[in-house]
Design a protein around this motif. Sequence first.
Motif, mmCIF file in Angstrom:
data_model
loop_
_atom_site.group_PDB
_atom_site.id
_atom_site.type_symbol
_atom_site.label_atom_id
_atom_site.label_comp_id
_atom_site.label_asym_id
_atom_site.label_seq_id
_atom_site.Cartn_x
_atom_site.Cartn_y
_atom_site.Cartn_z
ATOM 1 N N GLN A 19 0.841 -1.185 0.000
ATOM 2 C CA GLN A 19 0.000 0.000 0.000
ATOM 3 C C GLN A 19 0.879 1.238 0.000
ATOM 4 O OE1 GLN A 19 -3.282 -0.017 2.764
ATOM 5 N NE2 GLN A 19 -3.490 2.200 2.700
ATOM 6 N N ASN A 20 0.663 2.087 -0.987
ATOM 7 C CA ASN A 20 1.418 3.335 -1.122
ATOM 8 C C ASN A 20 0.410 4.471 -1.234
ATOM 9 O OD1 ASN A 20 3.210 5.394 -1.625
ATOM 10 N ND2 ASN A 20 3.976 4.574 -3.557
ATOM 11 N N HIS A 31 -2.862 6.089 -1.417
ATOM 12 C CA HIS A 31 -4.214 5.632 -1.746
ATOM 13 C C HIS A 31 -4.202 4.576 -2.846
ATOM 14 C CE1 HIS A 31 -5.914 8.630 0.855
ATOM 15 N NE2 HIS A 31 -5.304 9.602 0.212
ATOM 16 N N GLU A 32 -3.071 3.898 -3.008
ATOM 17 C CA GLU A 32 -2.963 2.897 -4.065
ATOM 18 C C GLU A 32 -2.378 1.596 -3.528
ATOM 19 O OE1 GLU A 32 -2.210 5.580 -8.062
ATOM 20 O OE2 GLU A 32 -0.482 5.025 -6.842
ATOM 21 N N LEU A 33 -2.768 0.498 -4.167
ATOM 22 C CA LEU A 33 -2.174 -0.801 -3.895
ATOM 23 C C LEU A 33 -1.263 -1.137 -5.066
ATOM 24 C CD1 LEU A 33 -2.233 -3.310 -1.949
ATOM 25 C CD2 LEU A 33 -3.828 -4.336 -3.598
ATOM 26 N N GLU A 34 0.037 -1.205 -4.786
ATOM 27 C CA GLU A 34 1.011 -1.525 -5.819
ATOM 28 C C GLU A 34 1.311 -3.019 -5.775
ATOM 29 O OE1 GLU A 34 3.385 2.756 -5.873
ATOM 30 O OE2 GLU A 34 4.320 0.992 -4.963
ATOM 31 N N VAL A 35 1.333 -3.636 -6.942
ATOM 32 C CA VAL A 35 1.535 -5.075 -7.052
ATOM 33 C C VAL A 35 2.854 -5.337 -7.759
ATOM 34 C CG1 VAL A 35 0.586 -7.246 -7.914
ATOM 35 C CG2 VAL A 35 -0.967 -5.408 -7.178
ATOM 36 N N ASP A 72 -8.348 1.030 6.218
ATOM 37 C CA ASP A 72 -7.042 0.394 6.109
ATOM 38 C C ASP A 72 -7.052 -1.017 6.673
ATOM 39 O OD1 ASP A 72 -7.316 0.969 8.774
ATOM 40 O OD2 ASP A 72 -5.440 2.083 8.979
ATOM 41 N N ARG A 73 -8.229 -1.625 6.731
ATOM 42 C CA ARG A 73 -8.352 -2.992 7.234
ATOM 43 C C ARG A 73 -8.708 -3.923 6.079
ATOM 44 N NH1 ARG A 73 -6.407 -2.995 12.581
ATOM 45 N NH2 ARG A 73 -6.814 -0.917 13.419
#
Length: 354
Positions: free
Chosen positions: A38-39, A41-45, A70-71
């Motif tokens: 999590q960066n 407001h984004e989820l980096e894959v 954030d859960r």
Amino acid sequence: MSITAQLHDSVKLQGGAAQVNGFGLEIRTHTPSRALLQNGHELEVYDLYDVLAGERAPAAVFPLPWPGWDRGVHSVSPDGTFAVFSGQRAVRAVGPGGEPLWEYRHGCWGPVLGHTHTGDEQEVCYGSEHGSCRVSDDGRFVWAHVVLAPGEQDWQECWVVLDARDGREVARLPLDSAASGSHQISHPDGLHMGLCIGMGQDGIMLHWARWDGEKLTGWDLNDTLDRILMDVHPGHPGFLTVEHYGTDLRLHALDGTVLAEGEPESSDDEDPSCWDYGGGFVDADTVIASTVDSDEDPDLARHWLLDAHTLRTRGAITYPTGRVDSYVCPLGDGTWLTYDDASGTLHRWTEATS
């Protein structure tokens, strides 16, 4: 016996602690392990092995659908084309551009029964309780641990199977839990899914289920409410658990039958060591387990290698860099991860060859 670890590779990685102490790592049998970071407001894959090799560009980026939430334990499809987020009041599938693909509404995880909502879907209610979701290994279904929607009946949690194309519910399994949180693991056979529900001091509930396209069949290990689902491996038909308070590890057949049991070694019978919840299969023949949290004595805070078939302790791990007090996460390929909070570095280790 002391077993020497050998450093395989390492990388400075902001948020890397979630790879060993959280749910920032998604391991599947037939696709590369993924780091979910999590960066903002984004989820980096990322492909985990690419990250360890120095790759800085994420393979995919998915905007988080609910600012302030954030859960939940989220999941990415095996082909990386969509992510599914476990929210406080919904499960939502999102494409890389942030476009919502579908949403499955459910009851609120907030612990105050009957509390009102403003109608704003971005509202985050009081409480840290959450569910989880997991995309099946074939990408066709999403398994989600949710609360029933208001009006269906009084408070009840359930495990639902959703069509990954449109979020349509195809099956559900009612649960007797009152969760503080949960996580899921897909079995390497591609057919079964495991659900582990933490209920704080009230214990653990552990379920397995199989959806064959027509019928959802489930079973549990909840006679004692005290076993945490740790790991699975293609070399084993069952799964590995640890007792809620760390008294022992157990290797199970898929139906729950205990095949082997291992207790932590201790030098103090009055204050015995306990296993942590982290650990699992280094490979088909080796399990790694930790006693980092078991004692205030630094000498007892160690990682241990065990025989994966008998769970007999082989020995404590010695690191060439000195004592490592990180949690540990095995990758199933002969290596395991630790994270150094002081330097922000993720390390991958293997057992040194003699």
